[in-house]
Scaffold this active site. Structure first.
Site, PDB file in Angstrom:
ATOM      1  CE  LYS A   1      -4.147  -2.140   1.815  1.00 12.56           C
ATOM      2  NZ  LYS A   1      -3.666  -3.526   1.663  1.00 12.56           N
TER       3      LYS A   1
ATOM      4  CE  LYS B   1      -6.186   1.322   0.329  1.00 15.71           C
ATOM      5  NZ  LYS B   1      -6.307   0.840  -1.061  1.00 15.71           N
TER       6      LYS B   1
ATOM      7  NE  ARG C   1      -3.180  -6.917  -8.955  1.00 16.28           N
ATOM      8  CZ  ARG C   1      -3.147  -7.814  -7.956  1.00 16.28           C
ATOM      9  NH1 ARG C   1      -2.748  -9.052  -8.175  1.00 16.28           N
ATOM     10  NH2 ARG C   1      -3.527  -7.437  -6.747  1.00 16.28           N
TER      11      ARG C   1
ATOM     12  NE  ARG D   1      -8.498  -6.988  -8.899  1.00 16.68           N
ATOM     13  CZ  ARG D   1      -7.451  -6.667  -8.132  1.00 16.68           C
ATOM     14  NH1 ARG D   1      -6.950  -7.559  -7.291  1.00 16.68           N
ATOM     15  NH2 ARG D   1      -6.928  -5.466  -8.202  1.00 16.68           N
TER      16      ARG D   1
ATOM     17  NE  ARG E   1     -15.029  -5.635   1.239  1.00 15.54           N
ATOM     18  CZ  ARG E   1     -15.072  -6.554   2.203  1.00 15.54           C
ATOM     19  NH1 ARG E   1     -14.002  -6.755   2.947  1.00 15.54           N
ATOM     20  NH2 ARG E   1     -16.172  -7.262   2.414  1.00 15.54           N
TER      21      ARG E   1
ATOM     22  CG  ASP F   1      -4.372  -3.783  -7.077  1.00 14.99           C
ATOM     23  OD1 ASP F   1      -4.156  -4.597  -7.990  1.00 14.99           O
ATOM     24  OD2 ASP F   1      -4.539  -4.119  -5.895  1.00 14.99           O
TER      25      ASP F   1
ATOM     26  CD  GLU G   1      -3.645  -2.496  -2.225  1.00 11.69           C
ATOM     27  OE1 GLU G   1      -3.046  -3.582  -2.414  1.00 11.69           O
ATOM     28  OE2 GLU G   1      -4.632  -2.386  -1.487  1.00 11.69           O
TER      29      GLU G   1
ATOM     30  CG  ASN H   1      -0.944  -5.964  -5.032  1.00 14.19           C
ATOM     31  OD1 ASN H   1      -1.319  -6.314  -3.927  1.00 14.19           O
ATOM     32  ND2 ASN H   1      -1.606  -5.059  -5.758  1.00 14.19           N
TER      33      ASN H   1
END
Length: 313
Positions: A125, A160, A210, A225, A233, A273, A281, A283
């Protein structure tokens, strides 16, 4: 070559969607030998090198008994042609310690992907803070009053925890501020834990995308997503629907800007993301979505990854 995958237990894999399985399958198809261990099976003793209790396996093609174990022995990490770190989050203390053992193995000659130091240096993050030109309004703080001021400014926000995964612990607070104080108390634990707060991005209705970057180069398709029902979410782990689609112009711009930078730091595989045109984000621990993208588009993501792995060693 022999490829060691450091992963969760093989018996826990859901091979119909597991990205590590897709990597293994493509590597075996090319004639590479597949070996696996779990982080707790790494060890080091003075006078020796980093080792692992490693399982050599063969993939069977049977979805019920998808592998057979052909050998098990204690092996030096440096003796493998490549080591692929694929332990799923959370990035907890044990994950952190495993990166140190793998970094010692690197000093002994091992080739580890993603690079252990880079895993530690890019918390998923917080890594976006280096690239403010691509992110939306964001606040990182322990201060409850700062969060309330951020809400007053932006009205509709997402809160978050920094160590969450799969959508865990994510809250949305709209303009009415309903239960904002209680959510802050839950997440920051009276100022003991740091929270990330971001302006709500309406483009989430089109999906939390993603975007995969392999060897510094973007995969030309992403997995959007998409939240379902009243859920905010989009994470697949909480019921989001995964829809593969070509990268947008802004996706390409973000991936092309970050890809070479992150690859130069030893991050062979990265999952960006993106919501709308905003990066949310980065990842690096165990990015997924290989099989979903390949199944829906025909683009072989695992082949692109193994190409990059072979070139890197």
């Amino acid at each position: 070559m022999e490829i060691l995958f450091v992963s969760d237990p093989l018996e826990s894999f859901k091979i119909y969607k597991d990205t590590t399985f897709a990597m293994m399958r493509e590597a075996q198809r090319r004639g590479h030998t597949i070996v696996a261990c779990e982080p707790q099976q790494l060890l080091w003793q003075r006078g020796g090198v980093v080792q692992a209790q490693a399982r050599a396996i063969t993939l069977t093609g049977d979805p019920k008994t998808w592998f057979t174990e052909t050998a098990s022995s204690v092996r030096a990490i440096k003796d493998f042609g490549a080591v692929v770190m694929r332990k799923d989050p959370p990035f907890d203390s044990e994950f952190f310690y495993a990166t140190h053992l793998l970094e010692q193995a690197e000093r002994e000659g091992a080739k580890v992907f993603n690079k252990p130091r880079a895993l530690r240096d890019h918390p998923e993050k917080l890594a976006i803070l280096e690239f403010p030109q691509f992110i939306g309004p964001t606040l990182v703080t322990r201060d409850a009053d700062a969060i309330k001021r951020f809400h007053a400014e932006h009205q509709d926000i997402i809160l978050k925890p920094l160590d969450g995964m799969g959508g865990m612990g994510i809250f949305r607070v709209k303009a009415d501020g309903l239960n904002l104080g209680g959510i802050i108390e839950t997440l920051n634990k009276d100022g003991a834990q740091t929270v990330m707060v971001q302006k709500f991005l309406p483009a989430i209705t089109e999906g939390d995308k993603r975007v995969l970057v392999i060897g510094g180069k973007p995969v030309p398709f992403c997995l959007a997503r998409i939240p379902q029902g009243s859920e905010v979410r989009g994470n697949l782990a909480v019921g989001g629907k995964g829809v593969a689609q070509p990268l947008s112009d802004s996706d390409w711009a973000i991936a092309n800007a970050l890809g070479p930078i992150l690859a130069a730091r030893g991050l062979l595989l990265v999952g960006l993301d993106v919501i709308g045109d905003s990066l949310t984000e980065i990842n690096v621990t165990s990015p997924t979505c290989f099989q979903e993208i390949t199944d829906q588009t025909g683009f072989d993501v695992a082949a692109m990854f193994v190409d990059a792995l072979e070139a890197a060693v």
